[in-house]
Each structure stands twice: as structure tokens, then as C-alpha cells.
Design an enzyme around this catalytic site. Sequence first.
Site, PDB file in Angstrom:
ATOM      1  N   GLU A   1       0.835  -1.212   0.000  1.00  0.00           N
ATOM      2  CA  GLU A   1       0.000   0.000   0.000  1.00  0.00           C
ATOM      3  C   GLU A   1       0.868   1.259   0.000  1.00  0.00           C
ATOM      4  O   GLU A   1       0.570   2.232  -0.684  1.00  0.00           O
ATOM      5  CB  GLU A   1      -0.943  -0.009   1.210  1.00  0.00           C
ATOM      6  CG  GLU A   1      -1.988  -1.109   1.113  1.00  0.00           C
ATOM      7  CD  GLU A   1      -2.813  -1.210   2.386  1.00  0.00           C
ATOM      8  OE1 GLU A   1      -2.304  -1.762   3.384  1.00  0.00           O
ATOM      9  OE2 GLU A   1      -3.948  -0.732   2.385  1.00  0.00           O
TER      10      GLU A   1
ATOM     11  N   GLU B   1      -4.252  -9.062   3.992  1.00  0.00           N
ATOM     12  CA  GLU B   1      -4.877  -8.668   5.261  1.00  0.00           C
ATOM     13  C   GLU B   1      -6.079  -9.535   5.646  1.00  0.00           C
ATOM     14  O   GLU B   1      -6.312  -9.793   6.814  1.00  0.00           O
ATOM     15  CB  GLU B   1      -5.330  -7.212   5.199  1.00  0.00           C
ATOM     16  CG  GLU B   1      -4.209  -6.186   5.311  1.00  0.00           C
ATOM     17  CD  GLU B   1      -3.555  -5.863   3.984  1.00  0.00           C
ATOM     18  OE1 GLU B   1      -3.708  -6.644   3.026  1.00  0.00           O
ATOM     19  OE2 GLU B   1      -2.854  -4.835   3.915  1.00  0.00           O
TER      20      GLU B   1
HETATM   21  C1  LIG Z   1      -5.398  -2.246  19.049  1.00  0.00           C
HETATM   22  C2  LIG Z   1      -5.271  -1.768  17.628  1.00  0.00           C
HETATM   23  C3  LIG Z   1      -3.962  -0.986  17.399  1.00  0.00           C
HETATM   24  C4  LIG Z   1      -3.746  -0.660  15.950  1.00  0.00           C
HETATM   25  C5  LIG Z   1      -4.959   0.059  15.359  1.00  0.00           C
HETATM   26  C6  LIG Z   1      -4.591   0.670  14.072  1.00  0.00           C
HETATM   27  C7  LIG Z   1      -5.838   0.980  13.320  1.00  0.00           C
HETATM   28  C8  LIG Z   1      -5.899   0.146  12.119  1.00  0.00           C
HETATM   29  C9  LIG Z   1      -4.748   0.493  11.196  1.00  0.00           C
HETATM   30  C10 LIG Z   1      -4.546  -0.683  10.316  1.00  0.00           C
HETATM   31  C11 LIG Z   1      -3.590  -0.355   9.220  1.00  0.00           C
HETATM   32  C12 LIG Z   1      -3.544  -1.589   8.318  1.00  0.00           C
HETATM   33  C13 LIG Z   1      -2.435  -1.447   7.360  1.00  0.00           C
HETATM   34  C14 LIG Z   1      -2.258  -2.724   6.542  1.00  0.00           C
HETATM   35  O1  LIG Z   1      -3.245  -2.764   5.508  1.00  0.00           O
HETATM   36  C15 LIG Z   1      -2.398  -3.957   7.378  1.00  0.00           C
HETATM   37  C16 LIG Z   1      -1.254  -4.893   7.175  1.00  0.00           C
HETATM   38  O2  LIG Z   1      -0.294  -4.639   6.505  1.00  0.00           O
HETATM   39  S1  LIG Z   1      -1.401  -6.375   8.064  1.00  0.00           S
HETATM   40  C17 LIG Z   1       0.080  -7.263   7.617  1.00  0.00           C
HETATM   41  C18 LIG Z   1       0.063  -7.698   6.200  1.00  0.00           C
HETATM   42  N1  LIG Z   1       1.204  -8.561   5.962  1.00  0.00           N
HETATM   43  C19 LIG Z   1       1.125  -9.892   6.101  1.00  0.00           C
HETATM   44  O3  LIG Z   1       0.087 -10.453   6.385  1.00  0.00           O
HETATM   45  C20 LIG Z   1       2.399 -10.678   5.902  1.00  0.00           C
HETATM   46  C21 LIG Z   1       2.584 -11.631   7.080  1.00  0.00           C
HETATM   47  N2  LIG Z   1       3.881 -12.287   6.999  1.00  0.00           N
HETATM   48  C22 LIG Z   1       4.096 -13.301   6.122  1.00  0.00           C
HETATM   49  O4  LIG Z   1       3.299 -13.669   5.292  1.00  0.00           O
HETATM   50  C23 LIG Z   1       5.451 -13.939   6.208  1.00  0.00           C
HETATM   51  O5  LIG Z   1       5.973 -13.671   7.494  1.00  0.00           O
HETATM   52  C24 LIG Z   1       6.459 -13.402   5.169  1.00  0.00           C
HETATM   53  C25 LIG Z   1       6.531 -11.898   5.250  1.00  0.00           C
HETATM   54  C26 LIG Z   1       6.030 -13.870   3.788  1.00  0.00           C
HETATM   55  C27 LIG Z   1       7.851 -13.985   5.510  1.00  0.00           C
HETATM   56  O6  LIG Z   1       7.715 -15.393   5.610  1.00  0.00           O
HETATM   57  P1  LIG Z   1       8.930 -16.269   6.156  1.00  0.00           P
HETATM   58  O7  LIG Z   1      10.170 -15.876   5.452  1.00  0.00           O
HETATM   59  O8  LIG Z   1       8.479 -17.683   6.170  1.00  0.00           O
HETATM   60  O9  LIG Z   1       9.155 -15.801   7.658  1.00  0.00           O
HETATM   61  P2  LIG Z   1       8.134 -15.921   8.881  1.00  0.00           P
HETATM   62  O10 LIG Z   1       6.722 -16.000   8.398  1.00  0.00           O
HETATM   63  O11 LIG Z   1       8.622 -16.952   9.818  1.00  0.00           O
HETATM   64  O12 LIG Z   1       8.325 -14.476   9.556  1.00  0.00           O
HETATM   65  C28 LIG Z   1       9.618 -14.125  10.061  1.00  0.00           C
HETATM   66  C29 LIG Z   1       9.384 -13.339  11.317  1.00  0.00           C
HETATM   67  O13 LIG Z   1       8.778 -12.074  10.944  1.00  0.00           O
HETATM   68  C30 LIG Z   1       7.564 -11.920  11.651  1.00  0.00           C
HETATM   69  N3  LIG Z   1       6.638 -11.200  10.783  1.00  0.00           N
HETATM   70  C31 LIG Z   1       6.348 -11.509   9.501  1.00  0.00           C
HETATM   71  N4  LIG Z   1       5.477 -10.609   8.999  1.00  0.00           N
HETATM   72  C32 LIG Z   1       5.224  -9.712   9.997  1.00  0.00           C
HETATM   73  C33 LIG Z   1       4.402  -8.542  10.106  1.00  0.00           C
HETATM   74  N5  LIG Z   1       3.698  -8.083   9.079  1.00  0.00           N
HETATM   75  N6  LIG Z   1       4.383  -7.891  11.298  1.00  0.00           N
HETATM   76  C34 LIG Z   1       5.123  -8.321  12.332  1.00  0.00           C
HETATM   77  N7  LIG Z   1       5.934  -9.428  12.317  1.00  0.00           N
HETATM   78  C35 LIG Z   1       5.963 -10.090  11.129  1.00  0.00           C
HETATM   79  C36 LIG Z   1       7.106 -13.308  11.966  1.00  0.00           C
HETATM   80  O14 LIG Z   1       6.214 -13.306  13.046  1.00  0.00           O
HETATM   81  C37 LIG Z   1       8.412 -13.993  12.282  1.00  0.00           C
HETATM   82  O15 LIG Z   1       8.779 -13.584  13.569  1.00  0.00           O
HETATM   83  P3  LIG Z   1       9.649 -14.604  14.480  1.00  0.00           P
HETATM   84  O16 LIG Z   1       8.861 -15.872  14.551  1.00  0.00           O
HETATM   85  O17 LIG Z   1      10.947 -14.753  13.736  1.00  0.00           O
HETATM   86  O18 LIG Z   1       9.753 -13.895  15.794  1.00  0.00           O
END
Ligand SMILES: CCCCCCCCCCCCC[C@H](O)CC(=O)SCCNC(=O)CCNC(=O)[C@H](O)C(C)(C)COP(=O)(O)OP(=O)(O)OC[C@H]1O[C@@H](n2cnc3c(N)ncnc32)[C@H](O)[C@@H]1OP(=O)(O)O
Length: 629
Positions: free
Chosen positions: A119, A139
Site C-alpha cells: 500500500e 490482510e
Molecule cells: C489495538 C489496535 C492498534 C492498531 C490500530 C490501528 C488501526 C488500524 C490500522 C490498520 C492499518 C492496516 C495497514 C495494513 O493494511 C495492514 C497490514 O499490513 S497487516 C500485515 C500484512 N502482511 C502480512 O500479512 C504478511 C505476514 N507475513 C508473512 O506472510 C510472512 O511472514 C512473510 C513476510 C512472507 C515472511 O515469511 P517467512 O520468510 O516464512 O518468515 P516468517 O513468516 O517466519 O516471519 C519471520 C518473522 O517475521 C515476523 N513477521 C512476519 N510478517 C510480519 C508482520 N507483518 N508484522 C510483524 N511481524 C511479522 C514473523 O512473526 C516472524 O517472527 P519470528 O517468529 O521470527 O519472531
Amino acid sequence: MDRRRVKESTVMEVGPDGVAIITIINPPVNSLSFDVLHSLKESFDQASQRDDVKAIVVTGAKGKFSGGFDISAFGGHQETKELQKPGFLSVEIITDTIEASRKPTVAAIDGLALGGGLELAMACSARLSTSNAQLGLPELQLGIIPGFGGTQRLPRLVGLSKALEMMLNSKPVKGREAFSLGLVDGVVSPDELLNTARQWTLDILNHRRPWVVSLYRNDKIEPLGEAREILKFARSRAQKEAPNLKHPLVCIDVIEEGIVSGPRAGLWKEAEASEELSHSDTSKSLIHIFFAKRGTSKVPGVTDIGLVPRHVKKVAIIGGGLMGSGIATALILSNYSVILKEVNEQLLDAGVKRIKSNLQNRVNEGEIAEENFEKAVSLLKGSLDYESLKDVDMVIEIGERTKSHDRIVGAHFFSLAHVTPLLEIVRTKQTSPQVIVDLLDISKKIKKTPVVIGNCTGFAVNRMFFPYTQAGLLLVERGADVYQIDEAITKFGMPMGPFRLADLVGFGVAVATGTQFIRNFPERTYKSMLIPLLQEDKRTGEATHKGFYLYDDKRKASVDPELKNFIEKARSISGVSIDPKLVKLQETDIIEMILFPVVNEACRILDEGIAVKADDLDISAVMGMGFPP
Ligand SMILES: CCCCCCCCCCCCC[C@H](O)CC(=O)SCCNC(=O)CCNC(=O)[C@H](O)C(C)(C)COP(=O)(O)OP(=O)(O)OC[C@H]1O[C@@H](n2cnc3c(N)ncnc32)[C@H](O)[C@@H]1OP(=O)(O)O
């Protein structure tokens, strides 16, 4: 180079060409935490104010643009109230600071641009990507909707139908497909990415390339009437595929608002809906599952004592039946050499055939290339003796005769071992942490989610769920209806109710496992004669087209009017009578009476120290039994 370090989450470097490179730094995936977003705004404000900055490139450190908004912020309390105000992040930062920047901005994407990361990139004047980068808005798999303008910008870049598919299915595209869709403006190699992006911004500045504000593009949006038809179809599909979930419909409503009332109105509706959904039970559960799934491989006293997994190259599997051939397939697909040991040529041939058929299916499904099929098969060797196993690194299915019990660990795969994603790693009191670390590493390599569990009847999944059928039998003997129970449990979200499941696994397995649980947990099992009575009538479930249901040749299940006769007979053998309260149960009563005993059993597994943490049992239930996440 002028290298101003903003907070630890972004770095801005301004080159002699006047292009400011803003790099997101928040390992491991450069997620957009509130700190990162705050410093991103600061960087952009500085870049906008500095006279020596002509244009801006945004990128991510270490080959990853951004994995999206920091999921751990949902439910977190570290952020300032201002940042949480609906619309502040999406409108004031992404739109009115970044997209409205008076200096052209290009997103240089490598690795991944997911969720808020994509985004952010869509709010830039242009986007460049490497060919293999993953771009998507996943999402909805977290129970929320894109909240940084994705519901408005993605349809305007790739068209309404493709945008709906990408958002509703949480389906990413690779960089080269993103280019063909118009989501990115160019595809370059990783080492040319930054320089090409610098030049691209200067080309925009000098009117050699278009400066596009995606929020206000309309050339990809179908005329209103056609758009409404597309949205109507999307709604009906969303309702059919996930009747229990409301956020897909909210996503469609928000997209429609932007088409009908203009993209800025759409942004505000998205901001409000996004904020509301971030507090929903569905979102809390799905975010819990997201982290719980990644937490199963963190085992206190095992993975936190500095052990390094040993290199396993060759694995022996004893027995090439359904499970053995599935396990062999899973290992071969991850490039392990496998020796399959059988007792005679015929069984060995059958096992090898099963493995080849599994691999051929992967070729047919496009998961492995045809030319890799022979290479995969070459990793498999058959054997009728133990001599050829002497130099393997791991053996699956030998145990009690080994003296070195520190090297014994259970690897409990679930049927269709090459497909089902859960692997229970069963440790005894003698199992060494090194062996667990080794098997955790193999799990990751064969793309399984591991759950480390102590040794007990049924390990985690089967022990947790043995009350699932037991409770059903108890209720039915007291007057509840088999088919009403299955319907209520399926409507709750389980793949199938206890009776349909018993038919699927077959009465032989159901009785064998039931006997184990009756022997080990006599005080909390229900000894019903219903299944043995059905077996006397040559019913064993789906395989005989008769069990609790009748099955046609396509294994379609239908109600069996004869079943009540067997229930009456079982009731009289048990010496119980019909309880009027149980004859017409409410759906919520059925759900609680079938699933609360499952929860209680999970609590016992935790209380006995068999499970490391409750999250592991949540993941076991979701990935082992299809419990709705
Ligand atoms: C109380 C409310 C407070 C907030 C209110 C706010 C109002 C609302 C505002 C909302 C705004 C929304 C904005 C946006 O539209 C929303 C988003 O972006 S949601 C997130 C979207 N992204 C995803 O869903 C991706 C998720 N991740 C993955 O698919 C995979 O992790 C990956 C990126 C493809 C990588 O895969 P891998 O290489 O296999 O690695 P892992 O999966 O093991 O991840 C490694 C490590 O990173 C951590 N992690 C991955 N993605 C995120 C992330 N987006 N946020 C935080 N952490 C992330 C994952 O947990 C692993 O951590 P570890 O296990 O190593 O500690």
C-alpha cells in the site's frame, strides 16, 4: 553522501544527484511498526523541505521492501493514541504526506511488498520490482482489510476483478506478473534496482516519464453498472465460501464506496472499517494463530541453548504403506535421499509406485517441473535388508530395540503425510534436545509446522479430540440426533461432525483408538456399543458405503433411516433412557457439549506438562483437525 539517520527504523541518504533514498529497516521483514511509520513521515517531511532533494526513492533493507504493517501492533499498547486515530496513518501519512509529495517518489521493491508495504508502494509515483518479489494484500487472512488505501489504489492499478481476487483470496503475485498487470511500472534485477529507481525519479521530474497518482486513476475501473455486477458476484461468492466471516463483505463495501463516492471517501470508509475490524474476535483469533504457528518451533530448554541442527542427508523409512510412502514423498520433495525398507519385493514395489504417483501428482499440479521428476525419483532407493541402512542419518519407524534412547523421538505425521502440514514431534524423557533440534530443522525444510509434545496416548491432536466422538455417542444414546449434531458442528466451522468423521476414518480405526482411550482414561470415556453394532451389520463407514450415513458411488453422504434401530439397541445395552432435554438441543448446546470436553482434554494435556504451551495445542487443533482458526 549525506547520511541522516532518523530513528533506527528508517535511514535517509541524499546522493549528489539530489535523490533521497529512504530505507525501511526493521528486521526480519521490515514491518511497518508505529515507530517506522512515524520515522517514515519524518523522513518524507525532511526530504520535502530540503532544497538539495529533488526526488525520493523508498526501499527496504536487506532485499525485502516490507512485510506490511506490524501485526504485533494489533492489541499492542505501545502506540500513541494519535497514530491509532482512524485515518491518521492512511490519510495523513500515506496519502497526504507520501502520495501528495511535491517531489516524485519511486518504490524500489525487492523480496516482498505485502499489506501495508504494498500500500505504501502504491502511494508512490511509480514502482519498480524485481521479477521474483512477492506483492499482495493478505490482510483478510488476518481478519482485517487493507487499511493504508489498498482497497482504493489496487483496483485503480490492476482493475476491479483482479484486485478483488488478490484481496479476497489473500493471493500475492510475483514481480513479473505485477508488471503485466500494471501494478508495477518496471521489472529490474536486484543489483540494478536502486540505480534504476534513482534514474526513474529524475525522469519523472524532467517529464520523461509519467507522474501517476494511483488514487485518482480511473482508466482501469469498469463503468459503474459493470462494476456493481462484479461486486455483486464477489459478494455472493464471499458469502458462499465463508458464511461465518463478515470482513470479506466489509472489504467489498469499502471498495464500492470509493467507486461510487470517490476514492477519498473510500479512504475514510476503509480507515473506519479497518480500525473497527482490528478489534474484532475474528481478527484477534487469526492474528493469534499467525504468531502461534510461528511459535511452535520455539521450545524452552531446547531451541534456546545454542544447539545447531545437524546436517541430515539420508533418511531410512521402514514400511512403504500409505504413511511411509507419504513421508518419503515429503522428504524427497525437499531433496532428502530416502531408503525405503520393506519386507518383500511386492510390498517394496507397491511403496515405490505410491511415491512415484505422489510425485507425478505434484508434476501434474505444476508444483514440480517435469524435468525434476526423474531427479526426485533418483533420490529414492528401495531395500529389503537393514544392512543398506547403516549409513543413514535418521530412521523413521524403529524404536524399542535401540539402546540409545536419547536418540529416539517420535515423528507423528498425519495421513497424506506429504500434504497435511502438521508434524507432532513426540519426545520421551530420554530424548536429547539435539535430536529435537534436528527434527525441528527437518520439519521446516519439508514445510511442516512442528509441535513438540510429550509421549501420551494420542499425543496432542488425537488425545484432545477423543472426546469429540465420545460426547457425540453419549448424546445420541440419550436421544440427541446424529445428523443434527453433525450439522451444528459443521456450521460452527469444523470440516465435519464427529459421525461423518467416524465414517471417513472408518470404524476399524475409530474402535481401535477408542479402545486405547477407554484403557488409558477409563474415568472419562463413554463405552457405547453403537459402533460395534453397526460393524456387526457389515458397516465400516464410507468404504462400505454404509456407516452413520449412506454413501453413493461418489461418496456423497445421505441420512440413513435405519440408523435409529441401531441406536435403540445400543441404548438398551447401555441401559440408558432418552432424556427429553437432549432430544431437541439448541445448536449452541450441541457445540458446547461436543467441544467443551475437547477443551478440557487440552487443559489436561497442558496441566500434565505434555504440551509446552497452550498456543501449541491451538495450532494442533487448527492444523491437525481443521478447527476453525
Ligand atoms: C489495538 C489496535 C492498534 C492498531 C490500530 C490501528 C488501526 C488500524 C490500522 C490498520 C492499518 C492496516 C495497514 C495494513 O493494511 C495492514 C497490514 O499490513 S497487516 C500485515 C500484512 N502482511 C502480512 O500479512 C504478511 C505476514 N507475513 C508473512 O506472510 C510472512 O511472514 C512473510 C513476510 C512472507 C515472511 O515469511 P517467512 O520468510 O516464512 O518468515 P516468517 O513468516 O517466519 O516471519 C519471520 C518473522 O517475521 C515476523 N513477521 C512476519 N510478517 C510480519 C508482520 N507483518 N508484522 C510483524 N511481524 C511479522 C514473523 O512473526 C516472524 O517472527 P519470528 O517468529 O521470527 O519472531
